[in-house]
Write a protein that holds these residues in place. Structure first.
Motif, PDB file in Angstrom:
ATOM      1  N   GLU A 189      10.452  -9.468 -84.468  1.00  0.00           N
ATOM      2  CA  GLU A 189      12.182  -9.102 -85.000  1.00  0.00           C
ATOM      3  C   GLU A 189      11.598  -9.414 -86.128  1.00  0.00           C
ATOM      4  OE1 GLU A 189      15.267 -11.165 -81.930  1.00  0.00           O
ATOM      5  OE2 GLU A 189      14.636 -12.000 -83.717  1.00  0.00           O
ATOM      6  N   TYR A 190      13.283  -8.985 -87.183  1.00  0.00           N
ATOM      7  CA  TYR A 190      13.219  -8.981 -88.764  1.00  0.00           C
ATOM      8  C   TYR A 190      14.574  -9.185 -89.241  1.00  0.00           C
ATOM      9  CZ  TYR A 190      14.744  -3.889 -89.465  1.00  0.00           C
ATOM     10  OH  TYR A 190      15.106  -3.047 -88.772  1.00  0.00           O
ATOM     11  N   ILE A 196      14.366  -6.560 -96.350  1.00  0.00           N
ATOM     12  CA  ILE A 196      13.605  -6.792 -95.031  1.00  0.00           C
ATOM     13  C   ILE A 196      12.946  -8.205 -94.920  1.00  0.00           C
ATOM     14  CG2 ILE A 196      11.486  -5.989 -93.059  1.00  0.00           C
ATOM     15  CD1 ILE A 196      14.437  -4.157 -93.535  1.00  0.00           C
ATOM     16  N   ASP A 231      10.255 -10.005 -92.724  1.00  0.00           N
ATOM     17  CA  ASP A 231       9.886 -10.516 -91.988  1.00  0.00           C
ATOM     18  C   ASP A 231       9.250 -11.311 -91.087  1.00  0.00           C
ATOM     19  OD1 ASP A 231       8.780  -7.762 -92.359  1.00  0.00           O
ATOM     20  OD2 ASP A 231       7.595  -8.604 -93.801  1.00  0.00           O
ATOM     21  N   ALA A 232       9.077 -12.142 -89.496  1.00  0.00           N
ATOM     22  CA  ALA A 232       8.965 -12.915 -89.265  1.00  0.00           C
ATOM     23  C   ALA A 232       8.266 -14.385 -89.572  1.00  0.00           C
ATOM     24  CB  ALA A 232       8.689 -13.039 -87.475  1.00  0.00           C
ATOM     25  N   TYR A 243       7.428 -14.616 -93.159  1.00  0.00           N
ATOM     26  CA  TYR A 243       8.076 -14.688 -94.229  1.00  0.00           C
ATOM     27  C   TYR A 243       8.105 -16.207 -94.382  1.00  0.00           C
ATOM     28  CZ  TYR A 243      10.794 -15.007 -98.043  1.00  0.00           C
ATOM     29  OH  TYR A 243      11.238 -15.045-100.287  1.00  0.00           O
ATOM     30  N   TYR A 297      11.257  -4.241 -83.536  1.00  0.00           N
ATOM     31  CA  TYR A 297      11.558  -2.845 -84.195  1.00  0.00           C
ATOM     32  C   TYR A 297      10.078  -3.020 -82.964  1.00  0.00           C
ATOM     33  CZ  TYR A 297       7.292  -6.499 -85.928  1.00  0.00           C
ATOM     34  OH  TYR A 297       6.837  -7.413 -85.339  1.00  0.00           O
TER      35      TYR A 297
END
Length: 179
Positions: free
Chosen positions: A89-90, A113, A115-116, A118, A156
């Motif tokens: 996921e994002y 966006i 990201d997981a 991050y 995604y």
């Protein structure tokens, strides 16, 4: 890990609210400003000077262009929030639909966006910021608690060859995976 929001350490005692959806069928979770913040107007001396020179067909120096570019630079409005995501996921960060029309605020990158990976990596707790540019004629004061953007959870896909490609491990925060 699951999907959730949390307050970052810096704002633990700031009485912030976690993002939530405003209506039953809303896709986005509303983000609020973590503190009072000023988003400067882009219409500063350097920008106006370059526009005036172009309009009068005068030569514009590199220094003048660089000064105007600095005035156009977006700001990062703090939310005080981080997000936990599933591996596939994002979080898509989007503008509130009323911001451009009512306030002249846009997200210069269109969407953000998240990201997981991050969140909670070695040098970054993962605070989310809303990148904004103010096209209004005046500086805009955002008050703590004002809704400034929204986040939408998205899945995604990856290519069939993705598993064979070597991947780096994220070490930092905002903008750290690009050039």
């Amino acid at each position: 890990m699951g999907r959730s929001f949390a307050i970052v350490e810096k704002y633990q005692k700031a009485d912030l609210k976690l993002p939530q959806r405003s209506t039953k069928f809303a896709a986005g979770y509303d983000f609020q400003a973590a503190e009072d913040f000023v988003v400067p107007s882009i219409w500063r001396h350097n920008v106006l000077q370059v526009i005036w020179s172009i309009w009068r067909q005068n030569r514009v120096t590199d220094e003048a262009y660089q000064g105007a570019h600095k005035d156009f630079k977006p700001v990062l409005v703090p939310t005080g929030v981080k997000v936990y995501l599933e591996d596939d996921e994002y979080l898509m960060v989007a503008n509130r639909s009323s911001n451009p029309l009512k306030r002249g605020l846009v997200l210069p990158n269109g969407v953000g966006i998240i990201d997981a990976d991050y969140v909670d990596n070695p040098s970054n707790e993962g605070e989310l910021f809303i990148q904004m540019t103010n096209f209004g004629l005046r500086d805009l004061k955002i008050k703590k608690g004002e809704r400034i953007g929204q986040g939408i959870f998205m899945k995604y896909l990856v290519t069939d060859q993705d598993a064979q490609d070597e991947k780096n491990v994220r070490q930092n925060g905002f903008g750290s995976t690009g050039v």
